[in-house]
Write an enzyme that holds these catalytic residues in place. Sequence first.
Site, PDB file in Angstrom:
ATOM      1  N   ARG A 106     -49.539  38.157  -3.950  1.00 27.29           N
ATOM      2  CA  ARG A 106     -49.671  39.301  -3.010  1.00 27.29           C
ATOM      3  C   ARG A 106     -48.340  39.779  -2.458  1.00 27.29           C
ATOM      4  NH1 ARG A 106     -54.075  36.493  -0.816  1.00 27.29           N
ATOM      5  NH2 ARG A 106     -55.985  36.996  -1.938  1.00 27.29           N
ATOM      6  N   LYS A 128     -41.142  53.546  -5.456  1.00 27.53           N
ATOM      7  CA  LYS A 128     -42.201  53.699  -6.464  1.00 27.53           C
ATOM      8  C   LYS A 128     -42.005  52.613  -7.509  1.00 27.53           C
ATOM      9  CE  LYS A 128     -43.655  58.563  -6.538  1.00 27.53           C
ATOM     10  NZ  LYS A 128     -43.757  59.812  -7.323  1.00 27.53           N
ATOM     11  N   GLU A 170     -31.946  63.808 -13.963  1.00 29.07           N
ATOM     12  CA  GLU A 170     -32.506  63.628 -12.611  1.00 29.07           C
ATOM     13  C   GLU A 170     -31.519  64.139 -11.551  1.00 29.07           C
ATOM     14  OE1 GLU A 170     -35.615  62.885 -12.383  1.00 29.07           O
ATOM     15  OE2 GLU A 170     -36.204  61.122 -13.558  1.00 29.07           O
ATOM     16  N   LYS A 207     -32.460  62.381  -2.459  1.00 30.09           N
ATOM     17  CA  LYS A 207     -33.748  61.681  -2.649  1.00 30.09           C
ATOM     18  C   LYS A 207     -34.158  60.928  -1.379  1.00 30.09           C
ATOM     19  CE  LYS A 207     -36.650  58.773  -5.403  1.00 30.09           C
ATOM     20  NZ  LYS A 207     -37.024  58.165  -6.668  1.00 30.09           N
ATOM     21  N   GLU A 217     -45.820  60.155  -0.625  1.00 33.74           N
ATOM     22  CA  GLU A 217     -46.103  61.378  -1.386  1.00 33.74           C
ATOM     23  C   GLU A 217     -47.372  62.106  -0.932  1.00 33.74           C
ATOM     24  OE1 GLU A 217     -44.752  61.595  -5.731  1.00 33.74           O
ATOM     25  OE2 GLU A 217     -46.878  61.982  -5.920  1.00 33.74           O
ATOM     26  N   ARG A 221     -42.770  64.829  -0.721  1.00 32.78           N
ATOM     27  CA  ARG A 221     -42.167  64.021  -1.795  1.00 32.78           C
ATOM     28  C   ARG A 221     -42.464  64.579  -3.184  1.00 32.78           C
ATOM     29  NH1 ARG A 221     -41.435  57.502  -2.466  1.00 32.78           N
ATOM     30  NH2 ARG A 221     -40.469  57.652  -4.512  1.00 32.78           N
ATOM     31  N   ASN A 225     -40.870  65.490  -7.996  1.00 32.00           N
ATOM     32  CA  ASN A 225     -41.593  65.443  -9.259  1.00 32.00           C
ATOM     33  C   ASN A 225     -41.398  66.740 -10.060  1.00 32.00           C
ATOM     34  OD1 ASN A 225     -44.466  64.490 -10.798  1.00 32.00           O
ATOM     35  ND2 ASN A 225     -43.274  62.891  -9.787  1.00 32.00           N
ATOM     36  N   HIS A 228     -41.767  66.994 -13.920  1.00 33.45           N
ATOM     37  CA  HIS A 228     -42.481  65.801 -14.390  1.00 33.45           C
ATOM     38  C   HIS A 228     -43.940  66.061 -14.782  1.00 33.45           C
ATOM     39  CE1 HIS A 228     -38.933  63.875 -12.776  1.00 33.45           C
ATOM     40  NE2 HIS A 228     -39.340  62.693 -13.201  1.00 33.45           N
ATOM     41  N   HIS A 232     -43.658  64.341 -18.033  1.00 32.34           N
ATOM     42  CA  HIS A 232     -44.389  63.091 -18.290  1.00 32.34           C
ATOM     43  C   HIS A 232     -45.383  63.256 -19.436  1.00 32.34           C
ATOM     44  CE1 HIS A 232     -43.810  60.603 -14.324  1.00 32.34           C
ATOM     45  NE2 HIS A 232     -42.870  60.371 -15.208  1.00 32.34           N
ATOM     46  N   HIS A 248     -36.657  59.150 -20.752  1.00 28.63           N
ATOM     47  CA  HIS A 248     -37.328  59.798 -19.616  1.00 28.63           C
ATOM     48  C   HIS A 248     -36.622  61.105 -19.211  1.00 28.63           C
ATOM     49  CE1 HIS A 248     -39.582  60.235 -15.897  1.00 28.63           C
ATOM     50  NE2 HIS A 248     -38.441  60.321 -15.228  1.00 28.63           N
TER      51      HIS A 248
HETATM   52  N1  LIG Z   1     -39.366  54.612  -9.560  1.00 31.75           N
HETATM   53  C1  LIG Z   1     -38.845  55.810  -9.638  1.00 31.75           C
HETATM   54  O1  LIG Z   1     -38.706  56.517  -8.633  1.00 31.75           O
HETATM   55  C2  LIG Z   1     -38.353  56.321 -10.960  1.00 31.75           C
HETATM   56  C3  LIG Z   1     -37.523  57.437 -10.987  1.00 31.75           C
HETATM   57  C4  LIG Z   1     -37.078  57.903 -12.221  1.00 31.75           C
HETATM   58  C5  LIG Z   1     -37.438  57.236 -13.390  1.00 31.75           C
HETATM   59  N2  LIG Z   1     -38.228  56.142 -13.320  1.00 31.75           N
HETATM   60  C6  LIG Z   1     -38.565  55.385 -14.537  1.00 31.75           C
HETATM   61  O2  LIG Z   1     -37.347  54.824 -15.036  1.00 31.75           O
HETATM   62  C7  LIG Z   1     -37.501  54.592 -16.429  1.00 31.75           C
HETATM   63  C8  LIG Z   1     -36.258  55.050 -17.160  1.00 31.75           C
HETATM   64  O3  LIG Z   1     -35.150  54.324 -16.674  1.00 31.75           O
HETATM   65  P1  LIG Z   1     -33.781  54.255 -17.494  1.00 31.75           P
HETATM   66  O4  LIG Z   1     -33.410  55.596 -17.958  1.00 31.75           O
HETATM   67  O5  LIG Z   1     -32.831  53.500 -16.664  1.00 31.75           O
HETATM   68  O6  LIG Z   1     -34.194  53.479 -18.812  1.00 31.75           O
HETATM   69  P2  LIG Z   1     -34.188  51.930 -19.189  1.00 31.75           P
HETATM   70  O7  LIG Z   1     -34.504  51.087 -18.047  1.00 31.75           O
HETATM   71  O8  LIG Z   1     -35.043  51.827 -20.410  1.00 31.75           O
HETATM   72  O9  LIG Z   1     -32.657  51.666 -19.601  1.00 31.75           O
HETATM   73  C9  LIG Z   1     -32.112  52.389 -20.673  1.00 31.75           C
HETATM   74  C10 LIG Z   1     -31.442  51.472 -21.712  1.00 31.75           C
HETATM   75  O10 LIG Z   1     -30.143  51.119 -21.257  1.00 31.75           O
HETATM   76  C11 LIG Z   1     -29.970  49.703 -21.321  1.00 31.75           C
HETATM   77  N3  LIG Z   1     -29.019  49.379 -20.273  1.00 31.75           N
HETATM   78  C12 LIG Z   1     -29.264  49.304 -18.943  1.00 31.75           C
HETATM   79  N4  LIG Z   1     -28.109  49.177 -18.274  1.00 31.75           N
HETATM   80  C13 LIG Z   1     -27.116  49.141 -19.181  1.00 31.75           C
HETATM   81  C14 LIG Z   1     -25.711  49.060 -19.093  1.00 31.75           C
HETATM   82  N5  LIG Z   1     -25.083  49.038 -17.915  1.00 31.75           N
HETATM   83  N6  LIG Z   1     -24.993  49.042 -20.246  1.00 31.75           N
HETATM   84  C15 LIG Z   1     -25.617  49.130 -21.445  1.00 31.75           C
HETATM   85  N7  LIG Z   1     -26.946  49.255 -21.597  1.00 31.75           N
HETATM   86  C16 LIG Z   1     -27.693  49.264 -20.467  1.00 31.75           C
HETATM   87  C17 LIG Z   1     -31.359  49.145 -21.185  1.00 31.75           C
HETATM   88  O11 LIG Z   1     -31.450  47.855 -21.718  1.00 31.75           O
HETATM   89  C18 LIG Z   1     -32.170  50.171 -21.987  1.00 31.75           C
HETATM   90  O12 LIG Z   1     -32.082  49.893 -23.346  1.00 31.75           O
HETATM   91  C19 LIG Z   1     -38.748  55.311 -16.870  1.00 31.75           C
HETATM   92  O13 LIG Z   1     -39.763  54.387 -17.088  1.00 31.75           O
HETATM   93  C20 LIG Z   1     -39.084  56.204 -15.692  1.00 31.75           C
HETATM   94  O14 LIG Z   1     -40.468  56.455 -15.595  1.00 31.75           O
HETATM   95  C21 LIG Z   1     -38.689  55.677 -12.131  1.00 31.75           C
HETATM   96  O1  LIG Z   2     -39.527  59.257  -6.585  1.00 30.17           O
HETATM   97  C1  LIG Z   2     -40.302  60.178  -6.855  1.00 30.17           C
HETATM   98  O2  LIG Z   2     -41.187  60.537  -6.082  1.00 30.17           O
HETATM   99  C2  LIG Z   2     -40.213  60.894  -8.144  1.00 30.17           C
HETATM  100  O3  LIG Z   2     -41.067  61.682  -8.472  1.00 30.17           O
HETATM  101  C3  LIG Z   2     -39.019  60.608  -8.995  1.00 30.17           C
HETATM  102  C4  LIG Z   2     -39.259  60.792 -10.475  1.00 30.17           C
HETATM  103  O4  LIG Z   2     -37.998  61.105 -11.057  1.00 30.17           O
HETATM  104  C5  LIG Z   2     -39.744  59.531 -11.178  1.00 30.17           C
HETATM  105  O5  LIG Z   2     -39.799  59.751 -12.564  1.00 30.17           O
HETATM  106  C6  LIG Z   2     -41.053  58.941 -10.679  1.00 30.17           C
HETATM  107  O6  LIG Z   2     -41.271  57.675 -11.255  1.00 30.17           O
HETATM  108  C7  LIG Z   2     -42.242  59.765 -11.043  1.00 30.17           C
HETATM  109  O7  LIG Z   2     -43.308  59.330 -10.302  1.00 30.17           O
HETATM  110  P1  LIG Z   2     -44.824  59.575 -10.718  1.00 30.17           P
HETATM  111  O8  LIG Z   2     -45.562  59.382  -9.445  1.00 30.17           O
HETATM  112  O9  LIG Z   2     -44.950  60.976 -11.254  1.00 30.17           O
HETATM  113  O10 LIG Z   2     -45.152  58.579 -11.765  1.00 30.17           O
HETATM  114 ZN   LIG Z   3     -38.154  61.003 -13.222  1.00 32.40          ZN
END
Ligand SMILES: NC(=O)c1ccc[n+]([C@@H]2O[C@H](COP(=O)([O-])OP(=O)(O)OC[C@H]3O[C@@H](n4cnc5c(N)ncnc54)[C@H](O)[C@@H]3O)[C@@H](O)[C@H]2O)c1
Ligand SMILES: O=C(O)C(=O)C[C@@H](O)[C@H](O)[C@H](O)COP(=O)(O)O
Ligand SMILES: [Zn+2]
Length: 345
Positions: A106, A128, A170, A207, A217, A221, A225, A228, A232, A248
């Site tokens: 939990r 998120k 982004e 952000k 959201e 917030r 998006n 997206h 997405h 992404h």
């Molecule tokens: N939570 C949120 O608010 C939010 C916001 C935007 C995106 N996302 C999510 O984030 C994900 C994409 O993240 P990403 O673009 O970082 O992709 P990722 O986490 O897949 O990383 C990209 C690649 O780079 C490699 N890598 C990481 N750091 C490195 C470094 N310093 N040097 C060399 N290689 C490295 C990783 O192993 C991977 O192969 C998606 O799933 C998306 O939905 C979430």
């Molecule tokens: O933080 C947020 O809020 C965003 O929408 C940032 C986005 O760049 C990110 O990809 C986020 O993970 C999208 O959220 P989701 O709720 O559409 O899955």
């Molecule tokens: Zn995003």
Amino acid sequence: MTESIHIGKDALQQLPELLKNRAFSKVVVLVDENTLPHCYSILKPYLPAHDLIQIKSGEEHKTLQTCEYIWQRMTELNLDRWSVLVNLGGGVIGDMGGFCAAVFKRGIFFVQVPTTLLAQVDASVGGKTGIDFHGLKNHIGVYQEPQAVFINPAFLQTLPQRELKSGYAEIIKHWLIADKEAFLEQRHIGLFTEDWEGLIRHSVSIKSRVVEQDPLEGGLRKILNFGHTVGHAVESFLLEQPGRALLHGEAVAVGMLCEAWISRKRELLSSEELDKIETFLATIYEKVPLTEQDIQHIAQLALQDKKNTRSTINCTLLQGIGKAVYDQPITVQEIVESLRYYTLL
Ligand SMILES: NC(=O)c1ccc[n+]([C@@H]2O[C@H](COP(=O)([O-])OP(=O)(O)OC[C@H]3O[C@@H](n4cnc5c(N)ncnc54)[C@H](O)[C@@H]3O)[C@@H](O)[C@H]2O)c1
Ligand SMILES: O=C(O)C(=O)C[C@@H](O)[C@H](O)[C@H](O)COP(=O)(O)O
Ligand SMILES: [Zn+2]
């Protein structure tokens, strides 16, 4: 900006104090096969005794199956509720590690150490967490803030150019929704910048400001998006097509073009502004080929978007460059038209 977000080449110097003050019972670092060789040596000097959990990199592993493996390893390592998980990686590690920590027994503590541009400017901020499910993006997840975020731009030195471009999408999104001046000035510098720290600070501040006002959201917030709803859907569809997966940010770039086009159609955006957005994005992102059949499938996927209410697709649109409006109802047919428009650009 939230106090627990540390940015800069010395950001990690704050980590030992946090770990000591909270007296965590165990420290575990989550890595993938790229962050282990490229990033772990930068983090390690700031850690006390710890264990590692290693997973495979990539969006295709942001799944329940990988979570099961992480929870199994957490159990074998005897983590209790005073343990902390340090997520060392991109958005996949951050989203999935955060989710695994948030629900294990939990909830245990976690810390984000983002190593991609995308994770540094966006994914590590705002709480998120989650995973993809049956090909649908972030379909399962929770909001849970980490204990702290440590953003060191030095990690970017080993990041491939394609990943840098993905993260840059982004940053562009943040400009388009909140800072017209930055968009107009920075687009001339583009990826040739030497000031990653400045760009990261600026994006994180945009952000954070939004998240602080609406962490769950309920309304505002949703501007984060932008790009997206369509992005997405494109990302989900191509992830399932052998050899066609997009990163992404690449999918978000397609989504921003489509949603900017819909904004123009609604006369929220001028044709000059739409032209500026298209011209800038075309200098960075290659065109993604899409058939009419692809377009029909993609548009249907938007019906699963998390911003939707009942069967209405609520999109975030641009009211001029630098201002976004959320909860704008759009139709599947408009998404089809916007994607057709994209293919003709
Ligand atoms: N939570 C949120 O608010 C939010 C916001 C935007 C995106 N996302 C999510 O984030 C994900 C994409 O993240 P990403 O673009 O970082 O992709 P990722 O986490 O897949 O990383 C990209 C690649 O780079 C490699 N890598 C990481 N750091 C490195 C470094 N310093 N040097 C060399 N290689 C490295 C990783 O192993 C991977 O192969 C998606 O799933 C998306 O939905 C979430
Ligand atoms: O933080 C947020 O809020 C965003 O929408 C940032 C986005 O760049 C990110 O990809 C986020 O993970 C999208 O959220 P989701 O709720 O559409 O899955
Ligand atoms: Zn995003």
